[in-house]
Design a protein around this motif. Sequence first.
Motif, PDB file in Angstrom:
ATOM      1  N   MET A   1    -124.944  74.362  26.823  1.00  0.00           N
ATOM      2  CA  MET A   1    -123.864  73.679  26.147  1.00  0.00           C
ATOM      3  C   MET A   1    -124.277  73.204  24.754  1.00  0.00           C
ATOM      4  N   THR A   2    -125.583  73.142  24.474  1.00  0.00           N
ATOM      5  CA  THR A   2    -126.059  72.544  23.237  1.00  0.00           C
ATOM      6  C   THR A   2    -125.495  73.256  22.013  1.00  0.00           C
ATOM      7  N   GLN A   3    -124.859  72.489  21.146  1.00  0.00           N
ATOM      8  CA  GLN A   3    -124.384  72.995  19.867  1.00  0.00           C
ATOM      9  C   GLN A   3    -124.954  72.109  18.775  1.00  0.00           C
ATOM     10  N   VAL A   4    -125.184  72.688  17.594  1.00  0.00           N
ATOM     11  CA  VAL A   4    -125.889  71.986  16.525  1.00  0.00           C
ATOM     12  C   VAL A   4    -125.136  72.139  15.216  1.00  0.00           C
ATOM     13  N   TRP A   5    -125.117  71.044  14.450  1.00  0.00           N
ATOM     14  CA  TRP A   5    -124.529  71.057  13.114  1.00  0.00           C
ATOM     15  C   TRP A   5    -125.534  70.455  12.141  1.00  0.00           C
ATOM     16  N   ILE A   6    -125.712  71.084  10.986  1.00  0.00           N
ATOM     17  CA  ILE A   6    -126.560  70.567   9.919  1.00  0.00           C
ATOM     18  C   ILE A   6    -125.653  70.099   8.799  1.00  0.00           C
ATOM     19  N   ASN A   7    -125.696  68.816   8.500  1.00  0.00           N
ATOM     20  CA  ASN A   7    -124.806  68.236   7.488  1.00  0.00           C
ATOM     21  C   ASN A   7    -123.349  68.625   7.745  1.00  0.00           C
ATOM     22  N   GLN A   8    -122.965  68.477   9.004  1.00  0.00           N
ATOM     23  CA  GLN A   8    -121.601  68.707   9.516  1.00  0.00           C
ATOM     24  C   GLN A   8    -121.146  70.169   9.498  1.00  0.00           C
ATOM     25  N   GLN A   9    -122.068  71.086   9.249  1.00  0.00           N
ATOM     26  CA  GLN A   9    -121.747  72.507   9.281  1.00  0.00           C
ATOM     27  C   GLN A   9    -122.486  73.173  10.436  1.00  0.00           C
ATOM     28  N   PRO A  10    -121.791  74.049  11.215  1.00  0.00           N
ATOM     29  CA  PRO A  10    -122.477  74.716  12.336  1.00  0.00           C
ATOM     30  C   PRO A  10    -123.696  75.489  11.844  1.00  0.00           C
ATOM     31  N   SER A  11    -124.857  75.153  12.356  1.00  0.00           N
ATOM     32  CA  SER A  11    -126.103  75.804  11.952  1.00  0.00           C
ATOM     33  C   SER A  11    -127.211  75.346  12.878  1.00  0.00           C
ATOM     34  N   GLN A  12    -128.237  76.160  13.016  1.00  0.00           N
ATOM     35  CA  GLN A  12    -129.416  75.774  13.787  1.00  0.00           C
ATOM     36  C   GLN A  12    -130.682  75.974  12.956  1.00  0.00           C
ATOM     37  N   THR A  13    -130.533  75.924  11.631  1.00  0.00           N
ATOM     38  CA  THR A  13    -131.658  76.202  10.745  1.00  0.00           C
ATOM     39  C   THR A  13    -131.843  75.070   9.745  1.00  0.00           C
ATOM     40  N   VAL A  14    -133.083  74.558   9.660  1.00  0.00           N
ATOM     41  CA  VAL A  14    -133.440  73.607   8.612  1.00  0.00           C
ATOM     42  C   VAL A  14    -134.556  74.215   7.781  1.00  0.00           C
ATOM     43  N   SER A  15    -134.727  73.703   6.578  1.00  0.00           N
ATOM     44  CA  SER A  15    -135.771  74.203   5.691  1.00  0.00           C
ATOM     45  C   SER A  15    -137.154  73.947   6.297  1.00  0.00           C
ATOM     46  N   PRO A  16    -138.082  74.892   6.177  1.00  0.00           N
ATOM     47  CA  PRO A  16    -139.451  74.645   6.636  1.00  0.00           C
ATOM     48  C   PRO A  16    -140.134  73.537   5.839  1.00  0.00           C
ATOM     49  N   PHE A  17    -139.531  73.126   4.729  1.00  0.00           N
ATOM     50  CA  PHE A  17    -140.085  72.050   3.913  1.00  0.00           C
ATOM     51  C   PHE A  17    -139.393  70.711   4.173  1.00  0.00           C
ATOM     52  N   ASP A  18    -138.538  70.668   5.206  1.00  0.00           N
ATOM     53  CA  ASP A  18    -137.874  69.414   5.542  1.00  0.00           C
ATOM     54  C   ASP A  18    -138.924  68.411   6.020  1.00  0.00           C
ATOM     55  N   ARG A  19    -138.868  67.203   5.508  1.00  0.00           N
ATOM     56  CA  ARG A  19    -139.888  66.201   5.826  1.00  0.00           C
ATOM     57  C   ARG A  19    -139.812  65.716   7.277  1.00  0.00           C
ATOM     58  N   GLY A  20    -138.672  65.909   7.910  1.00  0.00           N
ATOM     59  CA  GLY A  20    -138.599  65.595   9.325  1.00  0.00           C
ATOM     60  C   GLY A  20    -139.477  66.519  10.137  1.00  0.00           C
ATOM     61  N   LEU A  21    -139.515  67.782   9.758  1.00  0.00           N
ATOM     62  CA  LEU A  21    -140.359  68.770  10.419  1.00  0.00           C
ATOM     63  C   LEU A  21    -141.824  68.579  10.031  1.00  0.00           C
ATOM     64  N   ALA A  22    -142.072  68.335   8.753  1.00  0.00           N
ATOM     65  CA  ALA A  22    -143.448  68.262   8.269  1.00  0.00           C
ATOM     66  C   ALA A  22    -144.160  66.983   8.683  1.00  0.00           C
ATOM     67  N   TYR A  23    -143.434  65.844   8.670  1.00  0.00           N
ATOM     68  CA  TYR A  23    -144.103  64.553   8.860  1.00  0.00           C
ATOM     69  C   TYR A  23    -143.406  63.638   9.867  1.00  0.00           C
ATOM     70  N   GLY A  24    -142.328  64.093  10.480  1.00  0.00           N
ATOM     71  CA  GLY A  24    -141.573  63.175  11.331  1.00  0.00           C
ATOM     72  C   GLY A  24    -140.947  62.063  10.510  1.00  0.00           C
TER      73      GLY A  24
END
Length: 277
Positions: A1-24
Amino acid sequence: MTQVWINQQPSQTVSPFDRGLAYGDGLFATMRTYPKSAQQSGIMFLDLHLARLAQGCERLDIKWAASVTLLAHLSELAEQYPNSCIKLLLTRGVGGRGYQAPENAHVTEITSVHEIPIHYQTWQNQGVALATSSITLAQQPLLAGIKHLNRLEQVLIKSQPLPDGYNDWLVYDTQANVIEASMANIFVVKSRQVFTPAINQAGISGVMREAVIEVLLSIGIDVRIQRLSQRDIVDADSIMMSNSLFGIIDVIKVDKTSYQPWVHTIAVAQKLQTTLS
């Protein structure tokens, strides 16, 4: 059932340079939507969730406020997915290789929808048993209380296999203070007095913890926030735990010690409207 939105747009991809991914470098909230049968709709305790996220952003110096677009998106999800879990995750956004945050970072907002675990209803009806975790939480007052993305301690705790017959871990900090369960806050009842651990050095200040305290105060039950030790657990008359998905439930056993369900647990759950069915 899991659905994902990035900045309110349907997507499951974030930048590899996103600081959430790099540093939490960010925060998150786990929220529950009202069932269709409820007298109201939307997300339970949404204002408290947003206020805690805003406070966490202020402490991390992340420039964020809930936009009209985000609020409309959350409202739409709540209408479309009643009696579900909505997770809202905020990161500082895309940055460079080093720890230093960029001056003009744009916050990444990630929303996802999940089913509420089926066994939570069983826990509400039967209570839970906790085993003491051998892994303790480090004290860090700068991060204590907020639901930040650095959750490696919890990952390590959850990687331990639970003993047969136990449902979750009871967690202490490195100074032997009771802090929380691996996924919930803790309440202890002794001689008709309710206590909940101080979390100014470690742990999460859960939205449901705050809601439970407000309900208890409204019905004339005093709540004390203070340091609690293993002796406080052993000597307790009753123990409960709370989170945003299952509300408040009884702990019927910690390690080898058994406890009676608290006489007010059902009434508090009804006031919170968190009973699963």
